[in-house]
Design a protein around this motif. Sequence first.
Motif, PDB file in Angstrom:
ATOM      1  N   LEU A 243    -113.227 122.918 -50.576  1.00  0.00           N
ATOM      2  CA  LEU A 243    -114.331 122.872 -49.621  1.00  0.00           C
ATOM      3  C   LEU A 243    -113.899 123.549 -48.331  1.00  0.00           C
ATOM      4  N   ILE A 244    -114.810 124.336 -47.747  1.00  0.00           N
ATOM      5  CA  ILE A 244    -114.550 124.974 -46.462  1.00  0.00           C
ATOM      6  C   ILE A 244    -115.635 124.535 -45.477  1.00  0.00           C
ATOM      7  N   PRO A 245    -115.264 123.775 -44.431  1.00  0.00           N
ATOM      8  CA  PRO A 245    -116.249 123.404 -43.418  1.00  0.00           C
ATOM      9  C   PRO A 245    -116.409 124.525 -42.388  1.00  0.00           C
ATOM     10  N   VAL A 246    -117.640 124.783 -41.980  1.00  0.00           N
ATOM     11  CA  VAL A 246    -117.931 125.838 -40.997  1.00  0.00           C
ATOM     12  C   VAL A 246    -118.894 125.277 -39.958  1.00  0.00           C
ATOM     13  N   ILE A 247    -118.504 125.352 -38.684  1.00  0.00           N
ATOM     14  CA  ILE A 247    -119.399 124.939 -37.605  1.00  0.00           C
ATOM     15  C   ILE A 247    -120.412 126.050 -37.367  1.00  0.00           C
ATOM     16  N   ARG A 248    -121.675 125.726 -37.518  1.00  0.00           N
ATOM     17  CA  ARG A 248    -122.732 126.718 -37.325  1.00  0.00           C
ATOM     18  C   ARG A 248    -123.083 126.880 -35.842  1.00  0.00           C
ATOM     19  N   SER A 249    -123.255 125.758 -35.138  1.00  0.00           N
ATOM     20  CA  SER A 249    -123.642 125.819 -33.730  1.00  0.00           C
ATOM     21  C   SER A 249    -123.491 124.441 -33.104  1.00  0.00           C
ATOM     22  N   PHE A 250    -123.641 124.375 -31.783  1.00  0.00           N
ATOM     23  CA  PHE A 250    -123.707 123.087 -31.094  1.00  0.00           C
ATOM     24  C   PHE A 250    -124.656 123.222 -29.910  1.00  0.00           C
ATOM     25  N   THR A 251    -125.134 122.081 -29.418  1.00  0.00           N
ATOM     26  CA  THR A 251    -126.079 122.056 -28.305  1.00  0.00           C
ATOM     27  C   THR A 251    -125.333 121.718 -27.021  1.00  0.00           C
ATOM     28  N   SER A 252    -125.485 122.563 -26.013  1.00  0.00           N
ATOM     29  CA  SER A 252    -124.783 122.371 -24.748  1.00  0.00           C
ATOM     30  C   SER A 252    -125.444 121.277 -23.920  1.00  0.00           C
ATOM     31  N   SER A 253    -124.813 120.925 -22.797  1.00  0.00           N
ATOM     32  CA  SER A 253    -125.371 119.913 -21.895  1.00  0.00           C
ATOM     33  C   SER A 253    -126.675 120.379 -21.270  1.00  0.00           C
ATOM     34  N   GLU A 254    -126.910 121.694 -21.265  1.00  0.00           N
ATOM     35  CA  GLU A 254    -128.166 122.255 -20.761  1.00  0.00           C
ATOM     36  C   GLU A 254    -129.202 122.374 -21.865  1.00  0.00           C
ATOM     37  N   ASN A 255    -128.896 121.729 -23.011  1.00  0.00           N
ATOM     38  CA  ASN A 255    -129.792 121.733 -24.167  1.00  0.00           C
ATOM     39  C   ASN A 255    -130.000 123.133 -24.744  1.00  0.00           C
TER      40      ASN A 255
END
Length: 652
Positions: A243-255
């Motif tokens: 299995l390979i985990p990949v982070i697609r995106s994240f939401t910043s504090s400014e949304n």
Amino acid sequence: MMNYTNKLFIGLLLVIFLGALSNLYGQTGDPEATFARYKSLYPDEQAIYLVLKQHMNISMANDSLMITTSHYEEMLHLGENSKPYAQGKIYSSSFIRVSQLDAKTLVPAKKKYEVEQVKEFKESFDKDSNIFYDDVKYINFLFPAIQPGARTQLLYTEKVTDPHFLGQYRPATFIPVIESEFVVTIDDGIDINFYTFHGFEDIYSREEKSIGGKRIFRFSGKNIPKIKFEANSPSLSYDEPHLIPVIRSFTSSENEKVKVLSSLQDLYSWYRGFIHDLKKEDPSIKGILDSIVNPEDTELEKVRKVFYWVQDNIKYIAFEQGMRGLIPHPGSYVLNNRYGDCKGMSSIIISMLHQLGIDAKFAWIGSRDLPYKYSQLPSPMVDNHMIAAYQHGKDWIFLDATGQYIPFGYPTSMIQGKEALVAVEEDHYELVTVPVQTPSESIMSDSYTYSIEKGMVKGEGKLQLTGHARVFNAYKMIKSNKTSVDNYVNRLLSRGSNKFFVDNYQIAHLDNRDEPIALDYQFRVEDYYRTTGSQIFFNMNMDKGMAGSTIKPDRVHSLDNEYQYVNSSEAIFNIPEGYAVSFVPQDSGIDTDIFSYKITYTQEANRIVQKRDYQIKYLQLHPQQFPVWNEAIKHYSESMRQVVILSKKETE
């Protein structure tokens, strides 16, 4: 800074993770009962893993991602020869930093265990001879008091410093695993994807739940069989579930949505920043170009000359230190130092061609050790190499100068069939598949004439090598030590028996990559043929290559091959005076998608001409193809055993 609630939650998760191991990590259980149970289940194993667990935590802090992975491993030693498993090794680098390392041996003492702690951990740099410098360090240690019934326990934490490099989860090992678990905990607002390979999801259960602003993914499996080691196999990534985990995106504090690897475009945009503005003109490069390129040369000829100059004058030495493992040096830097890694060699080629007004491109690519495609997995896990690419008409020519003897227009063998991510424009890439060279593009062609003289076979011949057959043999023939070349030529030409000798040889075109290597030689073979009464039994198949190379029925992994090729020969046997031909074998042949051969015999006056060729038509031979291969090889091997029979003429 990370808020108090998140800190508390992460602390609780770690407590839960370690608490779940408390029954194992310490002095628990009955040593004799534990040993007896698993020894009966695995009587032929020297050791097994009782537990392999990882817990990855990905959280937000000041609009950045914090990534840590806790590892726990417990091994039970079952055999008298398990001491090789006492050696521990953990690696760290700029992207992975190790902390909280603890290792111990639980030594059986009647109804309890006594703890012997590992006290010495030694750090060493990777000693790979292909690496001039890198920052990969190994933490080496030795578990003490190894004996049947002992349990070794290892616990450590990794901090991942770049969210593009989460690594992979590969639960199977070369010894059986009783329990395996991979847990990933992420903050809400982080989007992650799990890419699975080779039936991972069929073997390992998946659970998902949300708790207090966290999402938890758990993958677990039990009684995982060991990986069978088999020679000449491709890398385990081709066969073993992982299995390979990949982070697609994240939401910043400014949304705001911050992309990491949500698509191949994200990967390309990240990579593109590493090669920005590397085509600057440099007077030192122009001076070199004036000495190797003529104004009347065609564009293709200029590309050829630049490529060959880099092969001949820039030494390939890998250099990997942090981000420098991703960022190429400018061409002028490589030129001044006269060495470079794959990125540096690509950079100098592109800089030189750019100054000639020729548009060459950077291209990222994975070697054949990696089975992944960019079109399936937008991750740096796909590649480990960089090359230059030049488009000639509609065709791409791949310029990989790390292959020192590769002819212009050929890809190195390790990138055949792989997807190249070509940097066409600032925001535009192109995926181009490197062609697989056909067998007829790599030929070992041998022609020789021989006679029987005083009980010995003596002859002379010429061997020619093209394509990848040329490349791989060139590495062995270009040596400063004549003795090593002599030995290699004897092995290359060897035929008939261990009493084969090369008496003399000359090598031509070794330095001219556009010409086949030509090897003229004279040879003799002692005690080769058989005489019975007035008859001579002579096998003209002196080179027994591929005969008997069937695959064992219990093999489970594919077979890997560097390149497809043709092996061709023409043997001319001068019939000894006073003998006539009584029997010549019938012509034979077979043709499949993976192997073919053809053998013909022709009698011409006082000689017999045998022509034989076989073709290897695969880069990977898969288990479902083994029966076809074995049947073809059996047919070929039978043909190779056929002999010419000569009878002494009756005197008048």
